[in-house]
Design an enzyme around this catalytic site. Structure first.
Site, PDB file in Angstrom:
ATOM      1  N   GLY A  62       0.032 -12.325   1.830  1.00 26.30           N
ATOM      2  CA  GLY A  62       1.428 -12.146   0.816  1.00 26.30           C
ATOM      3  C   GLY A  62       1.167 -10.815   0.175  1.00 26.30           C
ATOM      4  O   GLY A  62       0.628  -9.798   0.600  1.00 26.30           O
ATOM      5  N   HIS A  72       4.329  -5.611   1.508  1.00 24.91           N
ATOM      6  CA  HIS A  72       4.920  -4.479   1.391  1.00 24.91           C
ATOM      7  C   HIS A  72       5.427  -3.933   2.864  1.00 24.91           C
ATOM      8  O   HIS A  72       5.217  -4.564   3.893  1.00 24.91           O
ATOM      9  CB  HIS A  72       3.982  -3.366   0.762  1.00 24.91           C
ATOM     10  CG  HIS A  72       2.627  -3.487   1.610  1.00 24.91           C
ATOM     11  ND1 HIS A  72       2.424  -2.974   2.760  1.00 24.91           N
ATOM     12  CD2 HIS A  72       1.267  -3.836   1.225  1.00 24.91           C
ATOM     13  CE1 HIS A  72       1.276  -3.388   3.083  1.00 24.91           C
ATOM     14  NE2 HIS A  72       0.430  -3.766   2.338  1.00 24.91           N
ATOM     15  N   HIS A  96       3.351  -4.274   5.957  1.00 25.09           N
ATOM     16  CA  HIS A  96       3.382  -5.699   6.165  1.00 25.09           C
ATOM     17  C   HIS A  96       4.551  -5.823   7.504  1.00 25.09           C
ATOM     18  O   HIS A  96       4.735  -6.269   8.289  1.00 25.09           O
ATOM     19  CB  HIS A  96       3.261  -6.812   5.529  1.00 25.09           C
ATOM     20  CG  HIS A  96       1.785  -7.004   4.688  1.00 25.09           C
ATOM     21  ND1 HIS A  96       2.044  -6.547   3.489  1.00 25.09           N
ATOM     22  CD2 HIS A  96       1.071  -7.487   5.072  1.00 25.09           C
ATOM     23  CE1 HIS A  96       0.787  -6.914   2.841  1.00 25.09           C
ATOM     24  NE2 HIS A  96       0.042  -7.459   3.895  1.00 25.09           N
ATOM     25  N   GLY A 145      -3.039  -4.804  10.787  1.00 26.65           N
ATOM     26  CA  GLY A 145      -3.075  -3.189  10.439  1.00 26.65           C
ATOM     27  C   GLY A 145      -4.496  -2.437  10.537  1.00 26.65           C
ATOM     28  O   GLY A 145      -5.689  -3.171  10.566  1.00 26.65           O
ATOM     29  N   LYS A 157      -5.453  -0.195   8.664  1.00 25.10           N
ATOM     30  CA  LYS A 157      -5.857   0.190   7.311  1.00 25.10           C
ATOM     31  C   LYS A 157      -7.333  -0.772   7.335  1.00 25.10           C
ATOM     32  O   LYS A 157      -8.236  -0.297   6.898  1.00 25.10           O
ATOM     33  CB  LYS A 157      -5.050  -0.195   6.379  1.00 25.10           C
ATOM     34  CG  LYS A 157      -5.831   0.251   5.090  1.00 25.10           C
ATOM     35  CD  LYS A 157      -4.513   0.129   3.820  1.00 25.10           C
ATOM     36  CE  LYS A 157      -4.452  -1.138   3.524  1.00 25.10           C
ATOM     37  NZ  LYS A 157      -5.565  -1.728   2.617  1.00 25.10           N
ATOM     38  N   ASP A 158      -7.470  -1.941   7.775  1.00 27.24           N
ATOM     39  CA  ASP A 158      -8.566  -2.901   7.480  1.00 27.24           C
ATOM     40  C   ASP A 158      -9.165  -2.632   9.086  1.00 27.24           C
ATOM     41  O   ASP A 158      -9.159  -3.403   9.771  1.00 27.24           O
ATOM     42  CB  ASP A 158      -8.236  -4.297   7.435  1.00 27.24           C
ATOM     43  CG  ASP A 158      -7.483  -4.468   6.082  1.00 27.24           C
ATOM     44  OD1 ASP A 158      -8.152  -4.347   4.958  1.00 27.24           O
ATOM     45  OD2 ASP A 158      -6.248  -4.646   6.087  1.00 27.24           O
ATOM     46  N   LEU A 161      -0.332   2.106   2.290  1.00 28.26           N
ATOM     47  CA  LEU A 161       0.222   0.806   1.704  1.00 28.26           C
ATOM     48  C   LEU A 161      -0.996  -0.388   1.560  1.00 28.26           C
ATOM     49  O   LEU A 161      -1.528  -0.570   2.313  1.00 28.26           O
ATOM     50  CB  LEU A 161       1.422   0.483   2.371  1.00 28.26           C
ATOM     51  CG  LEU A 161       2.739   1.493   2.414  1.00 28.26           C
ATOM     52  CD1 LEU A 161       3.924   0.858   2.790  1.00 28.26           C
ATOM     53  CD2 LEU A 161       3.225   1.809   0.777  1.00 28.26           C
ATOM     54  N   SER A 194      -1.503  -4.191  -0.794  1.00 26.61           N
ATOM     55  CA  SER A 194      -1.054  -5.302  -1.691  1.00 26.61           C
ATOM     56  C   SER A 194      -1.563  -5.034  -3.127  1.00 26.61           C
ATOM     57  O   SER A 194      -1.068  -5.228  -4.202  1.00 26.61           O
ATOM     58  CB  SER A 194      -1.261  -6.614  -1.221  1.00 26.61           C
ATOM     59  OG  SER A 194      -0.863  -6.763   0.003  1.00 26.61           O
TER      60      SER A 194
HETATM   61  O1  PAF Z   1      -5.892  -8.629   6.327  1.00 29.80           O
HETATM   62  C1  PAF Z   1      -5.524  -9.765   5.307  1.00 29.80           C
HETATM   63  O2  PAF Z   1      -4.590  -9.839   4.956  1.00 29.80           O
HETATM   64  C2  PAF Z   1      -6.301 -10.748   5.678  1.00 29.80           C
HETATM   65  O3  PAF Z   1      -7.734 -10.525   6.009  1.00 29.80           O
HETATM   66  C3  PAF Z   1      -6.011 -11.951   6.912  1.00 29.80           C
HETATM   67  C4  PAF Z   1      -6.170 -11.134   8.043  1.00 29.80           C
HETATM   68  C5  PAF Z   1      -4.538 -12.301   6.494  1.00 29.80           C
HETATM   69  C6  PAF Z   1      -6.983 -13.155   6.746  1.00 29.80           C
HETATM   70  O4  PAF Z   1      -6.861 -13.769   5.521  1.00 29.80           O
END
Ligand code: PAF
Length: 282
Positions: A30, A33, A36, A149, A151-152, A186, A188
């Site tokens: 959630g 931005h 997402h 994404g 980014k992660d 970007l 959250s």
């Molecule tokens: O990247 C995220 O926002 C979270 O780690 C995910 C993949 C939604 C799991 O909770």
């Protein structure tokens, strides 16, 4: 668009509707931005049915304050998802989604070492929670494609391994980092920054992007140290780690010839806000 809180209801709806159709899935926590929404638009345009989950997963937080202060606004998120054509938004309630045991015991998964570095080192147990929630969501939604994404960066590598190890028949689609015009990735968590911090935080990408222009003229060690020094020079920024790694194994490299896939992954505190970013060197 329909908002669903029950896993059983979502499963039943999809079972009824999916014959001959492709389901695209975007898991989120959630506070959506444009990053997402870019992924959500892809899930909509590349599939017949797009499902997005909005769930601040408690099992992936190793810091209570971080979990409590994580930004939440499900109504706004739902409006945004509707505006890009998402069909189902899944917003489970933690106490219903997880059994008591699942909430209390650390989920076990063989990461093949991918969790021992970077985020995994600084947030012990974090990726157990990520794999736990994403594997559970995959079992409920059973998508053909799922969107994550870049980014992660470490999370994406771990999800790819999870799909392989757990034999999910799901195509994982990694999507490029979306940035503000200022270069700030970007996130959250940007919502937690003051205007002043937001300006200072732009130096993270500025320094990384500049380092990519001269990396081959210096050693890995020198580049590593100069990036950290250049970011820390800005008052209000404090690098937690900067690792230059093989993009597949996430193992640190010590020479630019060590791999054809080299990425620098960084986490920086801007005040109390933890920001992550990365840059591709090769
Ligand atoms: O990247 C995220 O926002 C979270 O780690 C995910 C993949 C939604 C799991 O909770």
């Amino acid at each position: 668009m329909k908002i669903i809180t029950s896993a059983a209801e979502l499963k039943a709806i999809l079972a009824n509707e999916r014959a001959g159709k492709r389901v695209g899935f975007l898991p989120t926590m959630g506070a959506l931005h444009e990053g997402h929404l870019t992924l959500a638009r892809r899930a909509v345009s590349e599939n017949d049915i797009a499902v997005v989950s909005v769930f601040v997963n408690p099992t992936q937080f190793n810091n209570k304050t971080d979990l409590e202060t994580y930004p939440r606004d499900v109504e706004r998120d739902a409006r945004l998802l509707e505006s890009v054509g998402v069909k189902y938004v899944f917003t489970p309630i933690a106490e219903e989604f997880y059994t008591k045991e699942e909430m209390e015991q650390r989920f076990q998964f063989d990461f093949g070492g991918l969790d021992q570095v970077m985020e995994g080192k600084f947030r012990p147990g974090h990726f157990n929670g990520v794999v736990q929630v994403v594997s559970k969501l995959f079992q409920i939604v059973e998508p053909e494609r799922a969107y994550f994404g870049e980014k992660d960066f470490q999370q994406l590598a771990i999800i790819r391994r999870m799909v392989e190890v757990m034999k999910f028949n799901i195509e994982i689609i990694g999507c490029p980092i979306v940035r503000e015009a200022s270069g700030l990735a970007l996130s959250s968590r940007n919502a937690l920054l003051t205007d002043e911090q937001r300006k200072i935080a732009t130096n993270i990408h500025a320094v990384l992007a500049e380092s990519a222009t001269f990396y081959s003229q210096t050693t890995v060690g020198e580049l590593h140290d100069s990036v950290i020094a250049a970011i820390n020079r800005h008052e209000g920024l404090d690098v937690e780690y900067f690792d230059i790694v093989d993009g597949r194994t996430l193992k640190s490299i010590d020479s630019w010839n060590a791999s054809e896939d080299i990425v620098g992954c960084i986490t920086v505190y801007c005040g109390k806000v933890r920001l992550i970013d990365n840059i591709r060197y090769k």
